[in-house]
Design an enzyme around this catalytic site. Structure first.
Site, PDB file in Angstrom:
ATOM      1  N   GLU A   1       6.752  -4.283  -0.261  1.00  0.00           N
ATOM      2  CA  GLU A   1       6.825  -3.257   0.779  1.00  0.00           C
ATOM      3  C   GLU A   1       7.024  -3.939   2.130  1.00  0.00           C
ATOM      4  O   GLU A   1       6.083  -4.504   2.692  1.00  0.00           O
ATOM      5  CB  GLU A   1       5.552  -2.402   0.815  1.00  0.00           C
ATOM      6  CG  GLU A   1       5.694  -1.253   1.809  1.00  0.00           C
ATOM      7  CD  GLU A   1       4.374  -0.692   2.317  1.00  0.00           C
ATOM      8  OE1 GLU A   1       4.409   0.385   2.938  1.00  0.00           O
ATOM      9  OE2 GLU A   1       3.319  -1.329   2.117  1.00  0.00           O
TER      10      GLU A   1
ATOM     11  N   ASP B   1       2.034  -3.990  -2.006  1.00  0.00           N
ATOM     12  CA  ASP B   1       1.718  -3.202  -0.817  1.00  0.00           C
ATOM     13  C   ASP B   1       1.561  -4.121   0.398  1.00  0.00           C
ATOM     14  O   ASP B   1       0.989  -5.209   0.296  1.00  0.00           O
ATOM     15  CB  ASP B   1       0.408  -2.431  -1.063  1.00  0.00           C
ATOM     16  CG  ASP B   1       0.035  -1.537   0.098  1.00  0.00           C
ATOM     17  OD1 ASP B   1       0.742  -0.549   0.336  1.00  0.00           O
ATOM     18  OD2 ASP B   1      -0.969  -1.841   0.780  1.00  0.00           O
TER      19      ASP B   1
END
Length: 494
Positions: free
Chosen positions: A241, A204
């Site tokens: 990401e 993330d």
């Protein structure tokens, strides 16, 4: 000396390339994001559905302790309090059991890991009982103190790479991944997950961390656990990401040497095409010429948990379960096309973009209910259980690595192509019927269209397609049909 250096370089190259390998079991493809599912429910889904239908992997929601927020929004999972494995999805014992049960049926687990930051102000109590004081950057559950964070500042300018990587994303306390103690704690967390049998990670907010720091962290990871069926020396598959739509200081190319990236341009472009903003005929050169990263560095998707809510990249062009005909067509195209590593979204229904998953009591996540046609109820959408999607995972498995051949289009929004001599797919996104004789590349015979139905013994529950000795077939897709796509493959031959 030169030989020794060469061997070291080759060893480093082997390690570097290993993290682009998905670690999928042979003959499987397609990852599904079971967003906010409980560990026990994922284990059962691997055994009862994902394994039997050929899915290769599951991306799971963050596994570590997060801040408990009022109304229990989905995004509380992205506010870490500690690295203890206890969330609304379950505890460490349940997580470990799920990983083993899924690996036992050939379905790999990929964890969404959040280590760019810790919880923002207000996140003082965690799902595992830990407490924290974000305002003073104190997280005793790890433990982290103010010494482990970057100075407090807000991100306001995405053309300033230093600000994007050293300041706080929406008030989330920004860890300093260049700090050796912080690196040690992150590596400890990831290696614990590797010990438990995971196959890889979705990192993330990777864009908000320095590539060099990530390189140190990834380079410190253990090999995958051979007790879970991984080959000796296998490394975790890493998907970072990185939202890169162009025009910013930070580029995905800074990260593709470290691992794959989430290719948001794929989501945006496929949405524009199947919403009718770009003609389907232009998909003939789908891939890097559209500005995507290399195929083995691209995790591709129609939508994800962020952009289906209007967060992240793509905006109004992103297709979601709320426009099912176009969504199924785009998903079928993604799964039929050889480009990238596809990930299927599995959502819960929502009207409010902060809304968390279905619960039994406002707190505890509810299990999905299943209908006789494989679909879900109880507030769960389960796109991965839609026939038009799971049968295209079967299509992808049937065609393997065969190249695209026999491209056909009508100069507008009707297209078709084969995957070698193993599969054929056609799409109609025009407002008039498709009725054409098209070269399928397939051997002569009668095939079951796996979009409208499924092969059942020697019969088909949907439309059939007859391929002649010359490989041609009359393809018909009415503009008013529920599905604007048709697909046949060698394993669906009657």
């Amino acid at each position: 000396m030169f030989l020794a250096k060469s061997i070291v370089c080759l060893a480093l190259l082997a390690v570097a390339n290993a993290q682009f390998n998905t670690n999928y079991a042979s003959g499987r493809s397609g990852m599904v994001h079971l967003f906010e599912w409980k560990w026990d429910d994922i284990a059962a889904e691997c055994e009862n559905f994902l394994g039997p239908y050929g899915y290769a992997g599951v991306q799971v929601s963050p596994v570590n302790e997060n801040a408990v927020k009022d109304s229990r929004p989905w995004w509380e999972r992205y506010q870490p309090i500690s690295y203890k494995l206890v969330t609304r999805s379950g505890n460490e014992e349940q997580f470990a059991s799920m990983v083993r049960r899924c690996n036992n049926v050939g379905v790999r687990i990929y964890v969404d890991v959040v280590f760019n930051h810790m919880a923002a102000d207000g996140g003082t109590y965690g799902t595992g009982g830990s407490t924290a004081s974000p305002s003073s950057k104190s997280y005793p559950g790890v433990p982290f103190s103010s010494l482990d964070f970057n100075p407090t500042c807000a991100i306001s300018n995405y053309n300033d790479a230093n600000q994007v990587r050293n300041c706080e994303l929406v008030g989330l306390r920004d860890l300093n991944q260049g700090n050796s103690y912080v690196q040690e704690k992150i590596v400890e967390f990831l290696n614990h997950l590797i010990d438990l049998g995971v196959a890889g990670f979705r990192v993330d907010a990777a864009k908000h961390m320095w590539p060099a720091d990530l390189g140190v962290i990834y380079g410190s990871l253990k090999n995958l656990n051979t007790d879970h069926g991984f080959e000796s020396g296998a490394k975790a598959y890493i998907v970072q990401e990185v939202i890169d739509m162009g025009g910013e200081a930070i580029s995905k190319s800074e990260y593709t040497g470290l691992g794959a990236i989430t290719e948001f341009r794929h989501s945006d472009s496929i949405g524009k095409a199947f919403r009718g903003k770009n003609q389907l005929q232009y998909l003939v050169n789908w891939g890097v010429s559209w500005g995507f990263a290399a195929s083995d560095r691209s995790l591709v998707f129609v939508d994800n948990h962020d952009n289906q809510r209007g967060h992240g990249a793509g905006g109004a062009d992103v297709l979601t379960y709320k426009v099912p005909k176009q969504y199924k067509m785009a998903s079928a195209f993604m799964l039929a096309h050889p480009f990238g590593t596809p990930r299927v979204m599995s959502s819960f229904s929502f009207t409010d973009t902060d809304q968390g998953p279905p619960t039994t009591d406002g707190q505890n996540i509810a299990s999905p209910s299943f209908n006789s046609d494989n679909s879900c109820s109880g507030g769960w959408v389960c796109e991965h259980r839609w026939k038009q999607i799971y049968n295209m995972v079967g299509f992808r498995n049937a065609v393997g690595s065969d190249a695209i051949q026999n491209w056909w289009d009508n100069g507008s929004n009707q297209i078709a192509f084969s995957r070698g001599s193993k599969g054929f797919v056609a799409f109609n996104n025009d407002n008039y019927d498709l009725n054409s004789s098209v070269q399928t590349g397939l051997p002569a015979g009668t095939y079951c269209d796996v979009i409208s139905g499924s092969k059942s013994g020697s019969s088909c529950t949907g439309k059939t397609v007859t391929v002649g000795s010359d490989g041609r077939a009359n393809i018909s897709i009415g503009s008013s049909e529920d599905d604007g796509v048709l697909a046949i493959h060698v394993n669906a031959k009657l």
